[in-house]
Design a protein around this motif. Structure first.
Motif, PDB file in Angstrom:
ATOM      1  N   ALA A 104      30.402  29.823 -55.924  1.00 32.45           N
ATOM      2  CA  ALA A 104      30.261  28.833 -54.776  1.00 32.45           C
ATOM      3  C   ALA A 104      29.732  29.600 -53.446  1.00 32.45           C
ATOM      4  CB  ALA A 104      31.770  28.518 -54.229  1.00 32.45           C
TER       5      ALA A 104
ATOM      6  N   TYR B 109      35.189  25.748 -52.024  1.00 30.90           N
ATOM      7  CA  TYR B 109      36.107  24.883 -51.957  1.00 30.90           C
ATOM      8  C   TYR B 109      37.428  25.590 -51.783  1.00 30.90           C
ATOM      9  CZ  TYR B 109      39.689  23.154 -55.427  1.00 30.90           C
ATOM     10  OH  TYR B 109      40.784  22.831 -56.029  1.00 30.90           O
TER      11      TYR B 109
ATOM     12  N   LYS C 157      43.027  21.435 -51.464  1.00 29.62           N
ATOM     13  CA  LYS C 157      43.244  20.213 -52.117  1.00 29.62           C
ATOM     14  C   LYS C 157      43.617  19.236 -51.030  1.00 29.62           C
ATOM     15  CE  LYS C 157      44.396  22.079 -56.541  1.00 29.62           C
ATOM     16  NZ  LYS C 157      43.904  23.360 -56.378  1.00 29.62           N
TER      17      LYS C 157
ATOM     18  N   SER D  92      38.156  29.470 -64.483  1.00 25.85           N
ATOM     19  CA  SER D  92      38.481  28.457 -64.941  1.00 25.85           C
ATOM     20  C   SER D  92      37.324  27.317 -64.675  1.00 25.85           C
ATOM     21  CB  SER D  92      39.960  27.938 -64.123  1.00 25.85           C
ATOM     22  OG  SER D  92      39.500  27.834 -62.675  1.00 25.85           O
TER      23      SER D  92
ATOM     24  N   SER E  77      40.324  21.821 -63.243  1.00 23.76           N
ATOM     25  CA  SER E  77      40.365  23.016 -62.211  1.00 23.76           C
ATOM     26  C   SER E  77      39.244  22.339 -61.250  1.00 23.76           C
ATOM     27  CB  SER E  77      39.858  24.312 -62.560  1.00 23.76           C
ATOM     28  OG  SER E  77      39.693  25.269 -61.806  1.00 23.76           O
ATOM     29  N   GLY E  78      39.348  22.498 -59.955  1.00 25.23           N
ATOM     30  CA  GLY E  78      38.336  21.952 -58.983  1.00 25.23           C
ATOM     31  C   GLY E  78      36.962  22.547 -58.966  1.00 25.23           C
ATOM     32  N   SER E  79      37.011  23.970 -59.258  1.00 29.54           N
ATOM     33  CA  SER E  79      35.579  24.444 -59.462  1.00 29.54           C
ATOM     34  C   SER E  79      34.933  24.113 -60.672  1.00 29.54           C
ATOM     35  CB  SER E  79      35.917  25.891 -59.251  1.00 29.54           C
ATOM     36  OG  SER E  79      36.510  26.510 -60.135  1.00 29.54           O
TER      37      SER E  79
ATOM     38  N   ARG F 182      31.852  21.389 -60.813  1.00 25.25           N
ATOM     39  CA  ARG F 182      30.253  21.740 -60.734  1.00 25.25           C
ATOM     40  C   ARG F 182      29.622  22.413 -61.716  1.00 25.25           C
ATOM     41  NH1 ARG F 182      32.847  24.691 -55.502  1.00 25.25           N
ATOM     42  NH2 ARG F 182      32.761  26.051 -57.172  1.00 25.25           N
TER      43      ARG F 182
ATOM     44  N   SER G 156      44.306  30.804 -57.103  1.00 22.01           N
ATOM     45  CA  SER G 156      43.353  30.119 -56.210  1.00 22.01           C
ATOM     46  C   SER G 156      44.450  28.874 -55.748  1.00 22.01           C
ATOM     47  CB  SER G 156      42.129  29.332 -56.843  1.00 22.01           C
ATOM     48  OG  SER G 156      41.486  30.411 -57.584  1.00 22.01           O
ATOM     49  N   THR G 157      45.198  28.067 -56.690  1.00 27.07           N
ATOM     50  CA  THR G 157      45.875  26.934 -56.636  1.00 27.07           C
ATOM     51  C   THR G 157      46.815  27.374 -55.213  1.00 27.07           C
ATOM     52  OG1 THR G 157      45.394  26.469 -58.880  1.00 27.07           O
ATOM     53  CG2 THR G 157      47.035  25.209 -57.720  1.00 27.07           C
TER      54      THR G 157
ATOM     55  N   ASP H 201      35.044  35.506 -53.990  1.00 30.94           N
ATOM     56  CA  ASP H 201      36.019  34.256 -54.457  1.00 30.94           C
ATOM     57  C   ASP H 201      37.326  34.657 -54.436  1.00 30.94           C
ATOM     58  OD1 ASP H 201      34.148  32.117 -54.933  1.00 30.94           O
ATOM     59  OD2 ASP H 201      34.149  32.538 -57.064  1.00 30.94           O
TER      60      ASP H 201
HETATM   61  C1  DP6 Z   1      37.755  30.847 -54.077  1.00 35.48           C
HETATM   62  O1  DP6 Z   1      38.764  25.965 -59.148  1.00 35.48           O
HETATM   63  O2  DP6 Z   1      40.079  27.922 -59.303  1.00 35.48           O
HETATM   64  O3  DP6 Z   1      36.550  30.070 -56.183  1.00 35.48           O
HETATM   65  O4  DP6 Z   1      41.406  23.810 -58.226  1.00 35.48           O
HETATM   66  O5  DP6 Z   1      43.164  25.124 -58.270  1.00 35.48           O
HETATM   67  O6  DP6 Z   1      41.977  25.388 -60.204  1.00 35.48           O
HETATM   68  P1  DP6 Z   1      41.946  24.996 -58.735  1.00 35.48           P
HETATM   69  O7  DP6 Z   1      41.080  26.117 -58.058  1.00 35.48           O
HETATM   70  P2  DP6 Z   1      39.898  26.895 -58.545  1.00 35.48           P
HETATM   71  O8  DP6 Z   1      39.453  27.461 -57.065  1.00 35.48           O
HETATM   72  C2  DP6 Z   1      38.165  28.123 -56.598  1.00 35.48           C
HETATM   73  C3  DP6 Z   1      38.282  28.658 -55.492  1.00 35.48           C
HETATM   74  C4  DP6 Z   1      36.968  29.395 -55.136  1.00 35.48           C
HETATM   75  C5  DP6 Z   1      35.941  28.818 -54.466  1.00 35.48           C
HETATM   76  C6  DP6 Z   1      34.992  27.719 -55.341  1.00 35.48           C
HETATM   77  O9  DP6 Z   1      34.658  27.987 -56.302  1.00 35.48           O
HETATM   78  O10 DP6 Z   1      34.641  26.817 -54.654  1.00 35.48           O
END
Ligand code: DP6
Length: 323
Positions: free
Chosen positions: A13, A17, A20, A106, A138-140, A143, A190-191, A281
């Motif tokens: 990133a 992100y 949540k 993830s 997982s949020g990332s 993308r 991260s969560t 990260d």
């Molecule tokens: C710092 O996607 O691993 O990499 O959604 O809880 O699974 P969850 O978290 P995750 O968090 C990524 C955080 C980061 C920033 C990013 O990739 O945008």
């Protein structure tokens, strides 16, 4: 029993992100923007099998206990709901990283799972739909369905929270150099980390403002191949994300003892005329953004201060593929 294998690459990133808005739907507090990387990827094979009595998940040749595969089964449940498939699945996943770098993520894992599971269940989903599904793991991962520069649009509901490619075929001669300072798993996930930042950092409202401004400024800079502006934004954005960990209650940090030394090295390289910028990260490892013409100077300096096997060169990578 049709087995489908998908390959997805991880992403770094540039505008993070970190929070949540809805933990069940995995809607983020803000949009974010990343670069998919060619060096780190996951291959995942999924097949549904009526002889199974639960999902069977094997990662890097190790079978997970049911308690450890909850997130995988959650994504599979969504696929079963959408497709009408009633059987449990075999999932076999391999993370490909050049060394035991601790960079398997993830993001690539859940993007590959979404693609393979969706196809194995007979769904013919678009990449936008796959990004929506990957998000639930997982949020990332949202993308990692697309290649190159990708925005995850926060959205306001399940349908609108998806990834949008900004530029998939990157012709810009840039690189991302990973400096591995600790290959082990992060202590604060991260969560957990982002949840603590959202609920306890007094700076969280300011972070949302920072992200909006950074996204507005970095997108045209990327399209114009403006290296300095892109680098300055990604570095400041990373540090402002990490300020949310320091300002949480209780405070914590993903940095280790070597992280600040590595940051100082990047700053020294820059002072010596080699333009490069770092991001991090949820862990102590740096990723250094540089131009192809400076790659030799950057890797030589990092390898001499740390060691050559801690330095991995990555370039822009592709979106999801079916093997
Ligand atoms: C710092 O996607 O691993 O990499 O959604 O809880 O699974 P969850 O978290 P995750 O968090 C990524 C955080 C980061 C920033 C990013 O990739 O945008």
């Amino acid at each position: 029993m049709t087995a489908v294998t998908a390959r997805a690459h991880t992403n770094i990133a540039l505008v993070k992100y970190w929070g949540k808005a809805d933990t069940e739907l995995m809607l983020p507090q803000t949009s974010s923007l990343s670069l998919t990387l060619d060096q780190f990827y996951t291959d995942t094979t999924v097949s549904f099998d009526d002889s199974l009595t639960s999902d069977d998940v094997v990662i890097n040749d190790q079978r997970l206990a049911p308690a450890a595969s909850v997130k995988v089964s959650h994504v599979l449940d969504l696929v079963r709901q959408q497709s009408g498939e009633t059987r449990f699945a075999h999932v076999a996943s391999m993370n490909h990283v050049p060394t035991s770098a601790g960079l398997a993520s993830s993001a690539s894992a859940f993007a590959a799972l979404a693609g393979a599971a969706s196809r194995a269940a007979g769904l013919n989903q678009s990449r936008t739909e796959l990004s929506r599904l990957a998000r639930r793991g997982s949020g990332s991962a949202t993308r990692s369905i697309f290649g190159g520069f990708v925005k995850w649009q926060a959205g306001t509901d399940d349908a609108s929270s998806v990834a949008i490619p900004i530029q998939e075929d990157v012709t810009w001669p840039i690189a991302m150099v990973a400096l591995v300072l600790d290959p082990h798993h992060k202590k604060v996930s991260s969560t957990q980390g982002m949840q603590s930042s959202v609920t306890t950092s007094p700076y969280y409202p300011a972070w949302k403002q920072v992200v909006a401004e950074d996204l507005a400024a970095i997108t045209p800079a990327i399209l114009a191949q403006d290296f300095t502006t892109t680098g300055e934004i990604l570095e400041a954005n990373a540090m402002r994300m990490h300020a949310l960990t320091l300002s949480a209650n209780p405070p914590y940090s993903y940095f280790n003892g070597e992280t600040l030394a590595a940051i100082a090295t990047v700053q020294a390289l820059r002072d010596s005329g080699i333009a490069c910028y770092y991001t991090l990260d949820a862990g102590p490892n740096l990723k250094v953004f540089c131009q192809e013409k400076d790659l030799g100077a950057v890797t030589t300096r990092l390898a001499s201060q740390f060691s050559a096997d801690q330095v991995i060169v990555a370039h822009p990578g592709p979106g999801i593929a079916f093997l």
